[in-house]
Scaffold this motif. Structure first.
Motif, short mmCIF file in Angstrom:
data_model
loop_
_atom_site.label_atom_id
_atom_site.label_comp_id
_atom_site.label_asym_id
_atom_site.label_seq_id
_atom_site.Cartn_x
_atom_site.Cartn_y
_atom_site.Cartn_z
N THR A 105 0.82 -1.21 0.00
CA THR A 105 0.00 0.00 0.00
C THR A 105 0.85 1.27 0.00
OG1 THR A 105 -0.11 0.23 2.39
CG2 THR A 105 -1.77 -1.19 1.36
N GLU A 107 0.73 3.83 1.99
CA GLU A 107 1.19 4.14 3.33
C GLU A 107 2.44 3.35 3.71
OE1 GLU A 107 -1.36 4.28 7.34
OE2 GLU A 107 -1.20 2.31 6.42
N GLU A 108 2.42 2.04 3.42
CA GLU A 108 3.56 1.20 3.78
C GLU A 108 4.79 1.54 2.96
OE1 GLU A 108 1.58 -3.00 5.12
OE2 GLU A 108 1.06 -2.23 3.16
N GLU A 125 4.23 9.56 11.68
CA GLU A 125 2.84 9.88 11.34
C GLU A 125 2.72 11.31 10.79
OE1 GLU A 125 0.31 7.94 11.18
OE2 GLU A 125 -1.23 9.46 10.81
N ARG A 141 -4.08 7.03 0.71
CA ARG A 141 -3.19 6.54 1.76
C ARG A 141 -3.23 5.02 1.93
NH1 ARG A 141 -2.12 8.86 7.79
NH2 ARG A 141 -1.01 7.02 8.52
N HIS A 142 -4.42 4.45 1.93
CA HIS A 142 -4.52 3.00 2.15
C HIS A 142 -4.71 2.22 0.86
CE1 HIS A 142 -4.66 3.75 6.42
NE2 HIS A 142 -5.54 4.71 6.18
N ASN A 144 -4.09 0.19 -2.59
CA ASN A 144 -3.11 -0.79 -3.06
C ASN A 144 -2.39 -0.22 -4.28
OD1 ASN A 144 -1.87 -2.99 -4.36
ND2 ASN A 144 -3.25 -4.38 -3.31
N ARG B 221 5.07 0.06 11.56
CA ARG B 221 4.07 -0.89 12.04
C ARG B 221 4.77 -1.95 12.85
NH1 ARG B 221 0.00 -1.26 8.21
NH2 ARG B 221 -1.26 0.60 8.47
#
Lengths: 478, 253
Positions: A105, A107-108, A125, A141-142, A144, B221
């Motif tokens: 994603t 974000e990641e 953050e 942001r989330h 794929n 995370r």
């Protein structure tokens, strides 16, 4: 006057790959200063990407290349930087939207960059929210990454670069895999970001017309890896193709009635009807995902049609990567594979397509333009005189486009009917007799080419930009 | 409750599964694998939300394998002695043979159920992240695997494209599977060539974003090991010990 701070200074730099006998870069000297927008231009394979990799220190370490001369980055010799150290200050965006990411994603992916920089957990953050707001990607942001369009992927890649708070942004042909409409959006987005962040931007690019007046300075290179000019940038006119006379004849070569394609209850193509004549060149255009490739694949029989009729002399298909078609070890065998053409026909075909010099070569080892020739040759040898070409203009430099123009024009003169799927309206305007516009699986219609270029509304509805040459012509008439 | 197995720390789960398999492998009675198999199933029913239809589909080959073990061991095993418990068409089945056969097939069932439990309740991305954070897998390897994982859908797409192109050229007409298998190389070679190029580009992109392969100091995370992980690991160990002891007692003559 303020003394300008140098970001990069190269003093007679030459570069050679360990396996090559000739230098890729030869005696390169220039300085790039803070806040500049510079483009490094030149034909494909002139070493401009190599030069970019020297600036962000991916080379010479990763390829054991031989460098001579001096490279200073922020006034410090490049070799004194530790691995990875300079990449925090100089960020890079690459050309292929599909191979720049390692996480699922957005974000990641941003987090991957922050983790590389050893940003403490508490600070991650805020930094992520900040960059997503500034780049206008907060909604994604989330999302794929693999599900995003090419244009969005390039924006995500740029956001991942900017989250490092770099001073310099390097871009390696960032729009070569984007269609002109998306490319234009990307460039104006980049323009705004440059002002906000006060970045130094260095872009490697071979097609400059799409960038309009984005740059201040241009460093041009020739095919031998030398600098031929270093001057103020001036906006480019689009490539001018030679005037051509239509080769269209009276005979119908392909006739499609009520063609529909359904996949799992989803209507991919809804009741297409059109005809094309021998010698006609038809451009197929429309937004991404509108069904252009599906149409091509349905016509040549790769996709099963649900209903409708296709009458033709035999339809061939050339994918965007022509090498997907290749099955044999030599160009000669490739053409002879189906066994449908006689020896004399094959000899004549190879001569007409200018493939005499590469007859014995392995089809994977020839240049991209030649691969396309071989693919077309194979289709013609299979007795498929109606040719469908999937995005042949994407990522091609000027010389390659001229070659493509000649190739397609030549086939039309020989009596073939050529369909070209393309987003490049300059190319389409120069070569096509007619245009098939497609939107959401529906055929808007088949238009005579000259009626389409002036109709800006119709083009905009199909995510197309009017060809620049024609727009200028229209202005001068007004 | 039904999230517990899904939320369990993947490294701890991995450890538990590995230990269980090794332990059960040392018991040759039929009761231990049977008991363990049933308890893993019960645990999975109670603590997870999986699609049992797909699970059954995946279990099918393992079940066939288990039955194959049973059959071949009963029919073809070497003479081991013991009392004949069943005679059929000139074949004598002794109790010793029968015990070995059951032990083997239950073992197959227990191991496959355990593996499927891990596969069905573990997110691969979280597993890699956890391996890196808990078991100190090197980031170079971890992110390498991640890139490969991202490539899978792209590769699948490419595979279909090449196959379609080849079919268009009439190359896909071989009748027998071995001929088709052999002609796969025509698809695989262009794909591999593309993959090598893509891999290099990805490596460059990662390096250009400051990735050097050194250990990370902070994670966005963090994958943590909490109380429930210890608890679940404890439950597994109890079931394991219970199955082992129970199996030994039940199979005592």
């Amino acid at each position: 006057m303020r003394v300008r701070e140098s970001v990069f200074t190269l003093e007679s730099v030459s570069f050679r790959f360990p396996d090559d006998s000739e230098k890729t870069l030869d005696n390169i000297s220039f300085s790039i200063f803070r806040g500049e927008r510079v483009v490094i231009s030149g034909p494909s394979g002139c070493g401009k990407s190599t030069l970019l990799y020297l600036l962000n220190r991916l080379y010479p370490v990763n390829c054991d290349g031989m460098v001579s001369g001096n490279i200073f980055i922020f006034s410090k010799p490049a070799e004194l930087y530790a691995p990875g150290e300079i990449n925090h200050r100089i960020a890079t965006v690459f050309q292929d939207p599909d191979s720049q990411f390692c996480m699922p994603t957005v974000e990641e992916e941003l987090a991957f960059t922050l983790e590389n920089l050893h940003v403490p957990f508490a600070g991650m953050e805020t930094r992520m929210v900040e960059i997503l707001e500034l780049t206008g990607l907060a909604d994604l942001r989330h999302a794929n990454i693999q599900s995003l369009s090419g244009g969005m992927k390039q924006r995500v890649a740029t956001a991942c670069a900017l989250i490092m708070k770099p001073e310099v942004l390097l871009l390696d042909e960032p729009i070569s895999h984007l269609d002109p409409f998306t490319a234009k959006e990307f460039i104006s987005w980049l323009d705004e970001l440059q002002r906000q962040f006060d970045l130094t931007i260095v872009v490697v690019e071979h097609r400059l017309d799409a960038w309009e007046t984005f740059f201040q300075r241009e460093i041009s290179m020739d095919g031998n890896g030398e600098i031929i000019a270093d001057q103020d940038f001036s906006a480019r006119r689009p490539i001018l193709f030679p005037e051509r006379v239509s080769a269209m004849s009276g005979e119908t070569a392909i006739s499609v009635t009520d063609l529909s394609v359904k996949l799992k209850e989803k209507m991919l193509l809804n009741s297409f009807s059109f005809k094309a004549k021998r010698g006609e060149i038809v451009a197929i255009a429309g937004p991404n995902g509108s069904g252009k490739s599906t149409l091509a694949k349905a016509l040549c029989g790769i996709h099963k049609k649900s209903s409708g009729r296709i009458q033709s002399d035999g339809i061939g298909y050339v994918p965007q990567s022509p090498e997907y078609l290749f099955l044999t070890q030599s160009v000669k065998d490739e053409l002879a594979f189906s066994g449908l053409a006689s020896r004399e026909e094959l000899t004549e075909l190879m001569e007409r397509l200018g493939m005499d010099g590469i007859k014995e070569a392995h089809p994977f080892s020839v240049s991209h333009g030649q691969k396309r020739r071989v693919a077309i040759g194979a289709m013609l040898a299979d007795k498929r005189p109606v040719l469908l070409m999937d995005e042949p203009t994407s990522g091609q430099d000027e010389a390659a486009l001229y070659e493509l123009f000649d190739l397609i024009d030549g086939r039309a003169r020989d009596g073939s009917t050529v369909f070209i799927i393309t987003h490049d309206m300059e190319f389409a305007a120069s070569i096509a007799d007619s245009v098939l516009l497609i939107k959401d699986g529906q055929l808007t219609g088949k238009f005579a080419a000259r009626d389409v270029w002036q109709n800006e509304q119709l083009l905009a509805e199909h995510h197309l930009l009017p060809p620049k040459g024609v727009a200028k012509l229209a202005e001068s008439f007004a | 409750m039904r999230n517990l197995l899904h939320d369990m720390n993947p490294s701890v789960k991995f450890g538990v599964v590995t230990v269980s398999m090794l332990a059960v492998a040392f018991f040759f009675n039929p009761w231990t694998p049977l008991l363990f198999w049933v308890s893993v199933l019960a645990l999975q029913i109670a603590l997870s939300r999986i699609n049992w239809k797909i699970w059954l589909l995946f279990m099918l080959p393992f079940t066939l394998g288990a039955f194959g073990y049973l059959w071949t061991t009963v029919i073809f095993s070497a003479e081991t002695g013991g009392t004949v418990i069943w005679s059929f068409a000139g074949l004598d089945v002794t109790d010793a043979q029968w015990t070995t056969a059951l032990s083997l097939s239950f073992r197959v069932m227990a191991f496959s159920t355990l593996s499927l439990m891990f596969a069905f309740t573990t997110d691969p991305v979280k597993f890699i992240m956890s391996l890196m954070q808990q078991l100190k897998l090197s980031p170079k390897l971890a992110y390498g695997i991640m890139v490969g994982y991202q490539f899978l859908p792209v590769m699948k797409d490419e595979f279909i494209q090449i196959q379609q192109a080849h079919r268009l050229r009439g190359a896909d007409t071989e009748k027998h599977w071995w001929q088709r298998l052999f002609s796969m190389r025509r698809v695989i070679i262009p794909m591999l060539a593309g993959a090598v190029r893509k891999a290099e580009r990805s490596a460059f992109a990662m390096e250009a974003r400051g990735f050097t392969g050194e250990a990370r100091t902070a994670f966005y995370r963090p994958v943590q090991v909490g109380r429930t992980d210890f608890l679940l690991a404890g439950v597994f160990m109890l079931l394991l010990v219970g199955s082992c002891v129970g199996g030994v007692i039940l199979s005592a003559p």
